[in-house]
Design a protein around this motif. Structure first.
Motif, PDB file in Angstrom:
ATOM      1  N   UNK A 138       0.623  -1.165  -0.205  1.00 58.81           N
ATOM      2  CA  UNK A 138       0.146   0.531  -0.329  1.00 58.81           C
ATOM      3  C   UNK A 138       0.847   1.106   0.044  1.00 58.81           C
ATOM      4  N   UNK A 139       2.415   0.537  -0.053  1.00 62.95           N
ATOM      5  CA  UNK A 139       3.090   2.360   0.730  1.00 62.95           C
ATOM      6  C   UNK A 139       2.477   3.410   1.358  1.00 62.95           C
ATOM      7  N   UNK A 140       1.915   2.800   2.593  1.00 60.28           N
ATOM      8  CA  UNK A 140       1.748   3.248   3.583  1.00 60.28           C
ATOM      9  C   UNK A 140       2.741   2.856   5.090  1.00 60.28           C
ATOM     10  N   UNK A 141       2.912   4.029   5.619  1.00 60.68           N
ATOM     11  CA  UNK A 141       3.966   4.104   6.665  1.00 60.68           C
ATOM     12  C   UNK A 141       4.075   3.422   8.048  1.00 60.68           C
ATOM     13  N   UNK A 142       4.904   1.943   7.843  1.00 62.58           N
ATOM     14  CA  UNK A 142       4.722   1.656   8.794  1.00 62.58           C
ATOM     15  C   UNK A 142       5.375   1.909  10.186  1.00 62.58           C
ATOM     16  N   UNK A 143       6.659   2.448  10.038  1.00 65.17           N
ATOM     17  CA  UNK A 143       7.540   3.056  11.250  1.00 65.17           C
ATOM     18  C   UNK A 143       8.306   4.131  10.120  1.00 65.17           C
ATOM     19  N   UNK A 144       8.708   5.272  11.281  1.00 63.56           N
ATOM     20  CA  UNK A 144      10.066   5.899  10.778  1.00 63.56           C
ATOM     21  C   UNK A 144      10.752   6.141  11.947  1.00 63.56           C
ATOM     22  N   UNK A 145      12.259   6.121  11.751  1.00 64.52           N
ATOM     23  CA  UNK A 145      13.107   6.308  12.891  1.00 64.52           C
ATOM     24  C   UNK A 145      13.662   8.182  12.312  1.00 64.52           C
ATOM     25  N   UNK A 146      13.475   8.938  13.172  1.00 65.67           N
ATOM     26  CA  UNK A 146      14.752  10.514  12.335  1.00 65.67           C
ATOM     27  C   UNK A 146      15.721  10.109  13.049  1.00 65.67           C
ATOM     28  N   UNK A 147      16.838  10.975  11.785  1.00 62.53           N
ATOM     29  CA  UNK A 147      17.920  10.692  11.504  1.00 62.53           C
ATOM     30  C   UNK A 147      18.334  12.240  12.039  1.00 62.53           C
ATOM     31  N   UNK A 148      19.970  12.719  12.075  1.00 66.62           N
ATOM     32  CA  UNK A 148      19.880  13.459  12.227  1.00 66.62           C
ATOM     33  C   UNK A 148      20.937  13.708  11.399  1.00 66.62           C
ATOM     34  N   UNK A 149      21.354  15.024  10.850  1.00 64.35           N
ATOM     35  CA  UNK A 149      21.903  14.733   9.102  1.00 64.35           C
ATOM     36  C   UNK A 149      23.014  16.426   9.038  1.00 64.35           C
ATOM     37  N   UNK A 150      23.384  16.162   8.203  1.00 67.78           N
ATOM     38  CA  UNK A 150      24.131  17.445   7.398  1.00 67.78           C
ATOM     39  C   UNK A 150      24.694  17.233   5.945  1.00 67.78           C
ATOM     40  N   UNK A 151      24.657  15.951   5.834  1.00 65.33           N
ATOM     41  CA  UNK A 151      25.611  15.894   4.794  1.00 65.33           C
ATOM     42  C   UNK A 151      24.789  14.414   4.321  1.00 65.33           C
ATOM     43  N   UNK A 152      23.910  14.678   2.574  1.00 71.01           N
ATOM     44  CA  UNK A 152      23.146  13.989   2.090  1.00 71.01           C
ATOM     45  C   UNK A 152      23.969  12.666   2.756  1.00 71.01           C
ATOM     46  N   UNK A 153      23.112  11.137   2.843  1.00 70.40           N
ATOM     47  CA  UNK A 153      23.450  10.327   3.183  1.00 70.40           C
ATOM     48  C   UNK A 153      22.802   9.441   1.439  1.00 70.40           C
TER      49      UNK A 153
END
Length: 355
Positions: A138-153
């Motif tokens: 379905x594309x529905x979000x199952x879970x989401x863990x925020x991450x800090x960052x500065x440069x794209x990974x």
């Protein structure tokens, strides 16, 4: 012949090969399905986009799709929006998930993975991001863990499954280091800061597994780069590290108790898995963006000018062959049946693996 340009790798399921491509001037993107046995385009789906700035080694279609028995999943982004799109194997759009803005000075290059009914993406632009798991149906979000960052990974996650334990998503990030996330819950299982947070770095190559170790790379193209081996667990620990002749973009290859690396400048290195000790180190001709692959007893190293160097998987350096595809490429080849599949700037090529 392929429409548009792109650096993404092809992926295969059964008799179908899927890849992404695009037009840098207009931002038009394509998902292309090629029939594996004859190289004909079975279908092509077009998606509107817009032109935006990328690094000279990047492209508008650097994200490699993921595929399962039902669908093919791809990611696109502009500075204003990042999306995940699922198509069925006939090219019909099943769903689209909006993940928010994706500001990055070097453009987009995040590739999804699919695992046990989840599509997992490491969405880390310049600034705060997240590791996100979407329901594959379905594309529905199952879970989401925020991450800090500065440069794209741009590092693609991998899956680590210790015997008797829940599988974990392994991600690398300059500011977090190497992290493991519970696949079912999205909760952080463990994390170890192993990169230099005092200097500007970027994680591009993917983490890989080597026996009981997790390997992650990070660095800066003109500065220090690190390959770090970590013993996973509730109390993870660094086992060894290498900080010379480490690739920034190409993912290492693990074969048994050996690890093979090839840097952007062509420095090839064979290491012992358990200790990181260098077995041999030799320079190859050319510049390399594609990751090396292992086919049987051979390492296949594809240079940007289309020349392919074949090395023996032995503890003594031995160059077996050097062949010319006749066209530039930055894509990692794959094996489909008995063929090696190379994606060059304008073509998809099938070459007999025995040759």
């Amino acid at each position: 012949p392929l429409p548009g340009l792109g650096h993404s790798s092809p992926v295969a399921w059964g008799d179908k090969i899927f890849l992404t491509s695009g037009e840098a001037k207009t931002g038009q993107r394509y998902v292309v399905c090629v029939t594996a046995n004859d190289g004909k385009i079975a279908w092509k789906q077009d998606f509107d986009g817009k032109n935006y700035g990328t690094h000279k080694r990047n492209s508008i279609a650097t994200s490699t799709p993921a595929v399962d028995a039902e669908r093919v999943y791809t990611t696109w982004a502009t500075p204003e929006a990042c999306v995940v799109i699922a198509l069925d194997h006939a090219g019909k759009k099943v769903w689209q998930a909006e993940l928010g803005a994706y500001p990055s000075q070097h453009g987009f290059g995040m590739s999804p993975i699919v695992h046990e009914g989840l599509v997992i993406v490491h969405q880390q632009p310049d600034g705060a991001g997240a590791v996100i798991a979407l329901e594959a149906t379905t594309g529905q979000v199952k879970w989401k863990l925020p991450r800090k960052g500065k440069n794209a990974t741009y590092s693609t996650p991998c899956i680590y499954a210790a015997q008797g334990k829940t599988a974990e998503v392994i991600v690398t990030n300059w500011q977090h280091g190497i992290s493991a996330i519970d696949v079912k819950t999205g909760k952080l299982s463990w994390e170890l800061s192993v990169f230099d947070t005092a200097k500007q770095e970027r994680a591009i190559a993917s983490p890989v597994l080597a026996g009981d170790l997790v390997l992650g790379t990070c660095g800066f193209i003109t500065g220090q780069k690190h390959l770090v081996a970590v013993q996973p667990g509730e109390k993870p620990k660094e086992v060894w590290r290498l900080e010379k002749a480490v690739p920034q973009m190409a993912t290492p290859v693990v074969k048994g108790d050996r690890i093979f690396l090839c840097t952007e400048q062509g420095m090839a290195t064979l290491l012992k898995t358990t200790t990181g000790e260098v077995v041999w180190q030799e320079r190859l001709a050319g510049s390399f963006s594609a990751s090396p692959i292992c086919v049987g007893k051979q390492y296949i190293c594809t240079a940007e000018d289309g020349k392919v160097t074949v090395l023996a998987t032995a503890d003594k350096f031995e160059q077996l062959a050097r062949n010319d595809l006749g066209e530039a490429t930055q894509s990692t080849p794959i094996v489909v049946g008995k063929n090696l599949i190379f994606r060059t700037e304008h073509q998809l090529l099938a070459l007999p693996a025995k040759k």
